[in-house]
Design a protein around this motif. Sequence first.
Motif, PDB file in Angstrom:
ATOM      1  N   ILE A  11       0.859  -1.194   0.000  1.00 40.19           N
ATOM      2  CA  ILE A  11       0.000   0.000   0.000  1.00 40.19           C
ATOM      3  C   ILE A  11       0.893   1.241   0.000  1.00 40.19           C
ATOM      4  O   ILE A  11       1.829   1.324   0.803  1.00 40.19           O
ATOM      5  N   THR A  12       0.606   2.187  -0.915  1.00 36.86           N
ATOM      6  CA  THR A  12       1.251   3.501  -0.804  1.00 36.86           C
ATOM      7  C   THR A  12       0.197   4.423  -0.206  1.00 36.86           C
ATOM      8  O   THR A  12      -0.931   4.498  -0.686  1.00 36.86           O
ATOM      9  N   MET A  13       0.551   5.106   0.866  1.00 34.19           N
ATOM     10  CA  MET A  13      -0.428   5.849   1.670  1.00 34.19           C
ATOM     11  C   MET A  13      -0.030   7.313   1.824  1.00 34.19           C
ATOM     12  O   MET A  13       0.949   7.630   2.499  1.00 34.19           O
ATOM     13  N   ASP A  14      -0.784   8.194   1.214  1.00 31.88           N
ATOM     14  CA  ASP A  14      -0.562   9.636   1.399  1.00 31.88           C
ATOM     15  C   ASP A  14      -0.841   9.989   2.858  1.00 31.88           C
ATOM     16  O   ASP A  14      -1.768   9.453   3.461  1.00 31.88           O
ATOM     17  N   VAL A  15      -0.062  10.886   3.420  1.00 31.52           N
ATOM     18  CA  VAL A  15      -0.238  11.244   4.827  1.00 31.52           C
ATOM     19  C   VAL A  15      -1.414  12.204   5.009  1.00 31.52           C
ATOM     20  O   VAL A  15      -2.265  12.010   5.876  1.00 31.52           O
ATOM     21  N   ASN A  16      -1.466  13.211   4.150  1.00 35.85           N
ATOM     22  CA  ASN A  16      -2.402  14.312   4.344  1.00 35.85           C
ATOM     23  C   ASN A  16      -3.656  14.123   3.513  1.00 35.85           C
ATOM     24  O   ASN A  16      -3.659  14.370   2.318  1.00 35.85           O
ATOM     25  N   MET A  17      -4.734  13.642   4.128  1.00 38.71           N
ATOM     26  CA  MET A  17      -5.981  13.388   3.378  1.00 38.71           C
ATOM     27  C   MET A  17      -7.176  13.789   4.220  1.00 38.71           C
ATOM     28  O   MET A  17      -7.096  13.800   5.453  1.00 38.71           O
TER      29      MET A  17
END
Lengths: 126, 197
Positions: free
Chosen positions: A55-61
């Motif tokens: 999984i690639t997970m953006d921090v700011n969402m």
Amino acid sequence: MSENGTKILVVDDASFMRTVLKDILKSNGLATEIIEAADGVEAVRQFITHRPDLITMDVNMPKADGLQALKGIMKVDHTARVIMVTSVEQKHIIQDAMKSGARDYIIKPFDKGSVGLVLNKALRAK
Amino acid sequence: MSETVLSKLDLQKLDDTISGYISKKMVPSLSALLNEEIKFSSTKTSELSFENMSDIIPHTNTDSKDVGVYVTCNGEIKFGILFHLKLSDAKKLASKLMGTDESENLSVDGKSAVAEIGNILAASFFNIVNEETGMQMMSGVPGLAIDDAATLIETPIMETALSNTFIHSFGELHCVDSKIIIYASIFQDPDDALKFV
């Protein structure tokens, strides 16, 4: 890895960034199937449904941020391979993520070579 | 309400600091994203009151809508960064990033691309603030709006200016090949601005 190839979940609220990462995954030959999520809540749901290899997970969402989603995924499967994606290179954010189970992180704007190396390394790890 | 007023020397120091931060981090980030040279000279920093708002509207084209991407920063220091472009430049930017033709309308993906550029540029600024000062901060989710220039600057001013005056730092990022111009405005309350000085 899955028997049927490598499945990767790309999580980012910006559709543009999901496209950039998908292109990097395809050009590096890293994924046979790519699933997407636009927020932390959807990320956990997609993880449960598809059980991706990485999984690639953006921090700011919005809704649930990347750290919240990471913790949610770790509760489901503590062996999940999550790579945090951040544009804010602050140690406390990265440290929090690593303590919560993230394997590594990548910084925007992406360096395609470095991104490929980080993701490849994570996929090879147990 | 804060009664802090910055001296001319404080404003000059602040201007030098912010200009340096943009030069060291924001310019290389934008250059890497667009794969072209970026020209940036320096910023202009002033302390303004709400009555002076019209002085800081970038001179794009008053007949058309502009695009603004706004990112807030909270934590040990609070400020807001507004990136402002002509709509035609925003379309050029989106087209360049996505390799599609956005000349008619800015698509959903096009807006996402422009917003993400603002996000990354703002983050590059937050990174150097953290590196140079040690202050911890969290960035908000970027917001994109298409409206006239005066409307676009209202939100940053209302959100960050807690006192009678606010500090405004302004710079222009010129993309040499594509001729895109991105106006960068940083809005701070005077008490927060002093943390930079």
